[in-house]
Design a protein around this motif. Structure first.
Motif, PDB file in Angstrom:
ATOM      1  N   ALA A  69     -14.299 -47.156 -13.762  1.00 52.93           N
ATOM      2  CA  ALA A  69     -13.245 -47.079 -14.772  1.00 52.93           C
ATOM      3  C   ALA A  69     -13.833 -46.810 -16.159  1.00 52.93           C
ATOM      4  N   LEU A  70     -14.989 -47.479 -16.463  1.00 55.09           N
ATOM      5  CA  LEU A  70     -15.632 -47.244 -17.751  1.00 55.09           C
ATOM      6  C   LEU A  70     -16.115 -45.802 -17.890  1.00 55.09           C
ATOM      7  N   ILE A  71     -16.691 -45.284 -16.801  1.00 56.80           N
ATOM      8  CA  ILE A  71     -17.172 -43.897 -16.838  1.00 56.80           C
ATOM      9  C   ILE A  71     -16.017 -42.935 -17.059  1.00 56.80           C
ATOM     10  N   GLU A  72     -14.932 -43.163 -16.302  1.00 54.23           N
ATOM     11  CA  GLU A  72     -13.776 -42.281 -16.448  1.00 54.23           C
ATOM     12  C   GLU A  72     -13.198 -42.362 -17.852  1.00 54.23           C
ATOM     13  N   LYS A  73     -13.188 -43.591 -18.401  1.00 52.11           N
ATOM     14  CA  LYS A  73     -12.683 -43.750 -19.755  1.00 52.11           C
ATOM     15  C   LYS A  73     -13.573 -43.009 -20.748  1.00 52.11           C
ATOM     16  N   GLN A  97     -15.490 -40.460 -20.158  1.00 51.16           N
ATOM     17  CA  GLN A  97     -15.301 -39.020 -19.989  1.00 51.16           C
ATOM     18  C   GLN A  97     -14.038 -38.548 -20.699  1.00 51.16           C
ATOM     19  N   ARG A  98     -12.963 -39.338 -20.555  1.00 48.40           N
ATOM     20  CA  ARG A  98     -11.712 -38.943 -21.217  1.00 48.40           C
ATOM     21  C   ARG A  98     -11.887 -38.916 -22.744  1.00 48.40           C
ATOM     22  N   GLU A  99     -12.543 -39.980 -23.279  1.00 49.01           N
ATOM     23  CA  GLU A  99     -12.744 -40.029 -24.725  1.00 49.01           C
ATOM     24  C   GLU A  99     -13.650 -38.896 -25.194  1.00 49.01           C
ATOM     25  N   SER A 100     -14.687 -38.623 -24.386  1.00 45.34           N
ATOM     26  CA  SER A 100     -15.604 -37.541 -24.756  1.00 45.34           C
ATOM     27  C   SER A 100     -14.908 -36.187 -24.724  1.00 45.34           C
ATOM     28  N   GLU A 101     -14.069 -35.969 -23.736  1.00 48.10           N
ATOM     29  CA  GLU A 101     -13.302 -34.728 -23.665  1.00 48.10           C
ATOM     30  C   GLU A 101     -12.409 -34.582 -24.886  1.00 48.10           C
ATOM     31  N   GLN A 102     -11.839 -35.712 -25.313  1.00 44.74           N
ATOM     32  CA  GLN A 102     -10.996 -35.662 -26.505  1.00 44.74           C
ATOM     33  C   GLN A 102     -11.812 -35.285 -27.740  1.00 44.74           C
ATOM     34  N   ILE A 103     -13.033 -35.875 -27.816  1.00 46.31           N
ATOM     35  CA  ILE A 103     -13.897 -35.572 -28.958  1.00 46.31           C
ATOM     36  C   ILE A 103     -14.286 -34.100 -28.947  1.00 46.31           C
ATOM     37  N   ILE A 104     -14.611 -33.576 -27.742  1.00 42.58           N
ATOM     38  CA  ILE A 104     -14.999 -32.164 -27.633  1.00 42.58           C
ATOM     39  C   ILE A 104     -13.849 -31.265 -28.056  1.00 42.58           C
ATOM     40  N   ARG A 105     -12.640 -31.622 -27.655  1.00 43.96           N
ATOM     41  CA  ARG A 105     -11.487 -30.807 -28.070  1.00 43.96           C
ATOM     42  C   ARG A 105     -11.326 -30.822 -29.591  1.00 43.96           C
ATOM     43  N   GLU A 106     -11.530 -32.011 -30.179  1.00 45.03           N
ATOM     44  CA  GLU A 106     -11.414 -32.095 -31.634  1.00 45.03           C
ATOM     45  C   GLU A 106     -12.518 -31.287 -32.317  1.00 45.03           C
ATOM     46  N   LEU A 107     -13.756 -31.385 -31.741  1.00 41.42           N
ATOM     47  CA  LEU A 107     -14.862 -30.609 -32.319  1.00 41.42           C
ATOM     48  C   LEU A 107     -14.597 -29.107 -32.210  1.00 41.42           C
ATOM     49  N   ARG A 108     -14.026 -28.662 -31.068  1.00 43.29           N
ATOM     50  CA  ARG A 108     -13.746 -27.234 -30.896  1.00 43.29           C
ATOM     51  C   ARG A 108     -12.720 -26.777 -31.934  1.00 43.29           C
ATOM     52  N   SER A 109     -11.754 -27.663 -32.177  1.00 42.09           N
ATOM     53  CA  SER A 109     -10.762 -27.285 -33.186  1.00 42.09           C
ATOM     54  C   SER A 109     -11.361 -27.236 -34.586  1.00 42.09           C
TER      55      SER A 109
END
Length: 778
Positions: free
Chosen positions: A573-577, A579-591
């Motif tokens: 659950a921690l890993i999945e969490k 990953q989700r937070e990191s994906e969000q950060i990557i999306r923000e960085l891409r923007s």
């Protein structure tokens, strides 16, 4: 089976007890006329059926026997062409219905427990539903023939009711018009006549027929002439109605006669079922056990006479194995006769398909016959003494006894001269031994004690007697002959010592030695029994301890497996969490890449790094186990299953697990899953270098979730010091929301902290109210 043996062993007691557990008259009569089965197969079949019935009682309750009565005489009458009354036809219909209910009960019980004999018994039952319906359509529950039984009966009753109504209307008019002449204004029935109670002085003023006169003579009951003709018609209709009812009953009787044989078989089946369940009810009350029928071997464990089931002393009795003759000795009122009757009656019960009141499952020999000679049967009328009556029974017994017989002899050879009686007893036992039958004989003769020692097929037994209390214990001791105890009892009661001494001089020295030997044998047997009981208790205690240990071990193993699964779920659950937070950060960085200058291939590399946070592989675990180094608090390590670096905060006492700080996350992992990157000493050296001027790597976040207020404030103070040294002007403290106690305490502490400019709550993307943003004084 000899009727005399059944009486002597009080077989009727068991019959009467069973009859009380029967649920209808059929079972009661079957119980009272019950007899032992003629062959072993029938008895074993009945025992197996009783076992099924007992399971049915425990799981499905008692079967329904309402409305079932003995209709066999009615069936016989109907079969030969007789006419049955409405009451007996209704009884037949109820038996048909009751039989169907019993059959349905067996089907339902078969779904709850495995049944074989009950379904086999009821399978041939004839379904006489059509006959029952014919009876029900013609006769109601009060045994009255219904109007709809036939068209003619309905017409006759309708016409009769109309005629009776006309009679009553005429009489009611006359009641009103002749009221002054009547004793009472009512219509009185005299037989089948409708009459008016006319005063005697007015009898000539009312035309009609005098049908009766009151006892005082003051009232005359007159059937008015106006209703005579109508009343005659009513009586004529009643006669026709009775003839029609007789015709209907005859028709129904013919229908019953056509299925009389089948219904007779149904009654026999219901009788058998009721008897089986009566035996089951009696067995449940006695807590009786199912016996095993054998070829001439008895092994009764804790047997009690049914009449003494509540307070009798259990006896262990053996016969027919290594010995065929059991010679029981002991004092009067010691229980010898009860032991004989117990063996005999329990044998009869087992042969009748009944369970036995024993402590556990026992073995009973199936006998062709049981011969009994118990009690004093002297007869003044026939001029027979006690000895003569015994001899008459024994003579008849010797003429009929066979190898598969059981012989029970009470006080063998008693009632005559002791020398001749003992000699005769030995001769009788020799004859019975030659026949090969099983024998239990009670006696007072000392010579018979020696007989059992000399005969390989015989065994001594005795009823235990407590000399200290002068009371029998009613325990049967097999293998030990009984003592007379006469001198001991006399001494206990206070007989002068000089008389006792003289009595001892008259007792043969060999007899004294035998008595002493018997006493030693009894003591040795008691000691052996006590040792056996202690060994059994120790064994039971050991088995209980072992069972408890196995249960505890299994429970701990299950708890350990559950904890492992829980930990794995939490890690995933921690890993999945993350990953989700990191994906969000990557999306923000891409923007924001236009502002930050981050390239797409760099974002791809970041995503690949996140994908390496997959669940641990077996190869990594095996690699960690081979490290061979001891993990200490303060060491820098890599968690192989996660691929992350961290610091060891604490190590368990057994050295098998460690608590590791992984950035914002603190978790407990197996030391086999750790790779030591920097020993404790090296880590301390690195810290000292940092303090001398080397810049320390301080993260921008501090996670204190799950800690106490005191622990978190100490860590925050140290963290702020490191942030000042590292030149961080803005840091994030993650405390979570929870109940708010930790959050409020931290924020109050930060408001007065010397190194804090100001604080603010995190934005929605930063964690909201679960984090506090701190501006640090540099």
């Amino acid at each position: 089976m000899l009727e005399r043996s059944l009486v002597a062993l009080e077989y009727n007691f068991v019959q009467e007890q069973l009859s009380q557990y029967a649920m209808c008259g059929l079972g009661k009569q079957a119980a009272l006329t019950m007899r032992p089965f003629a062959n072993r197969q029938e008895a074993e079949h009945a025992l197996a059926a009783l076992d099924e019935c007992l399971r049915c009682l425990l799981r499905a309750g008692a079967p329904p026997f309402g409305g079932i009565t003995d209709i066999r005489s009615d069936l016989k009458r109907a079969k030969i062409g007789g006419t049955l009354s409405a009451e007996r036809l209704l009884a037949i219909a109820r038996v048909i219905q009751g039989g169907r209910g019993v059959r349905q009960y067996v089907v339902r019980a078969g779904e709850l427990t495995e049944l074989v004999h009950l379904p086999e018994l009821i399978e041939p039952m004839f379904d006489a539903r059509r006959t029952e319906q014919e009876i029900r359509q013609a006769i109601d529950e009060d045994a009255q023939v219904l109007d709809n039984a036939s068209d003619e009966l309905r017409r006759l009753r309708g016409e009769r009711r109309r005629a009776e109504g006309e009679v009553r209307r005429v009489l009611e008019r006359m009641l009103r018009s002749h009221q002054k002449m009547l004793q009472e204004p009512i219509v009185a029935m005299r037989g089948s006549y409708f009459c008016l109670p006319v005063r005697v002085e007015h009898k000539n003023q009312v035309g009609g027929i005098v049908r009766d006169v009151s006892s005082s003579g003051s009232t005359v009951f007159i059937e008015p002439q106006a209703v005579v003709d109508i009343s005659n018609r009513v009586r004529e209709l009643l006669l026709l109605e009775e003839r029609e009812i007789e015709r209907i009953l005859m028709r129904l009787s013919v229908l019953v006669g056509e299925v009389a044989d089948e219904l007779h078989s149904n009654v026999f089946i219901l009788e058998t079922v009721d008897l089986w369940f009566a035996k089951a009810g009696y067995a449940r009350t006695l807590d009786a056990k199912r016996p095993t029928l054998t070829e001439g071997v008895w092994r009764l464990h804790g047997a009690v006479h049914p009449q003494l089931a509540a307070d009798g002393v259990p006896a262990d009795i053996e016969l027919g194995g290594s010995f065929h003759l059991l010679i029981v000795t002991g004092p009067n009122t010691g229980g010898k006769t009860v032991t004989l009757k117990t063996v005999g009656l329990l044998t009869l019960m087992a042969m009748s398909g009944c369970f036995l009141p024993t402590r556990r499952e026992s073995e009973v020999g199936f006998c062709a016959n049981i011969f009994v000679d118990i009690g004093d049967e002297q007869s003044i009328e026939q001029s027979l003494s006690t000895f003569s009556s015994h001899m008459k029974n024994i003579i008849q017994m010797l003429a009929e006894v066979e190898a598969d017989s059981l012989v029970l002899l009470d006080e063998l050879g008693a009632g005559t001269d002791p020398a001749e009686g003992s000699a005769l007893a030995v001769a009788i036992l020799n004859r019975l031994a030659a026949v090969g039958c099983r024998v239990i004989a009670t006696t007072h003769y000392a010579e018979l004690k020696g007989y059992a020692f000399q005969n390989d097929s015989a065994m001594n037994a005795s009823m235990e007697f407590d000399v200290a209390s002068l009371r029998p214990t009613y325990r049967l001791l097999i293998g030990v002959p009984g003592r007379s105890n006469a001198l001991a009892i006399a001494m206990r009661l206070g007989l002068p010592e000089d008389i006792l001494a003289e009595a001892r001089t008259h007792v043969a020295e060999s007899d004294m030695r035998v008595e002493d030997l018997i006493a030693k044998l009894e003591q040795a047997k008691r000691d052996a029994e006590e040792a056996q009981e202690q060994a059994a208790l120790a064994r039971d205690e050991m088995l209980q301890l072992r069972a408890n240990w196995e249960e505890k071990a299994a429970r701990q193993a299950k708890e350990l497996a559950d904890e492992r699964q829980k930990a794995q779920r939490e890690v995933r659950a921690l890993i999945e969490k993350s990953q989700r937070e990191s994906e969000q950060i990557i999306r923000e960085l891409r923007s924001m890449r236009g502002q930050t200058g981050i390239k797409d291939h760099e974002l791809v590399e970041l995503r690949k790094g996140l994908e390496q946070l997959a669940p641990p592989t077996e190869s990594l675990r095996q690699a960690g186990k081979g490290g061979g180094k001891r993990v200490q608090a303060g060491a820098r390590v890599r968690v192989l299953s996660l691929g992350q670096k961290g610091d060891v905060v604490d190590v368990s006492s057994d050295g098998k697990s460690a608590t590791v700080q992984l950035g914002l996350m603190r978790m407990k992992v197996d030391v086999a899953d750790l790779e030591i990157l920097q020993e404790k000493q090296q880590a301390e050296t690195s810290i000292r270098h940092t303090r001398k001027g080397v810049q320390k790597d301080v993260r921008m976040e501090l996670d204190v979730r799950g800690e106490t207020v005191e622990e978190s404030i100490l860590r925050i103070d140290k963290y702020l010091d490191d942030a000042v040294v590292s030149g961080l002007s803005r840091v994030v403290i993650i405390h979570g929301k929870g109940t708010g106690a930790l959050k409020n305490a931290i924020r109050r502490h930060l408001q007065h902290h010397a190194q804090v400019k100001n604080t603010q709550t995190g934005s929605a993307g930063e964690g909201g109210d679960g984090v506090t943003i701190v501006s640090v004084r540099i």
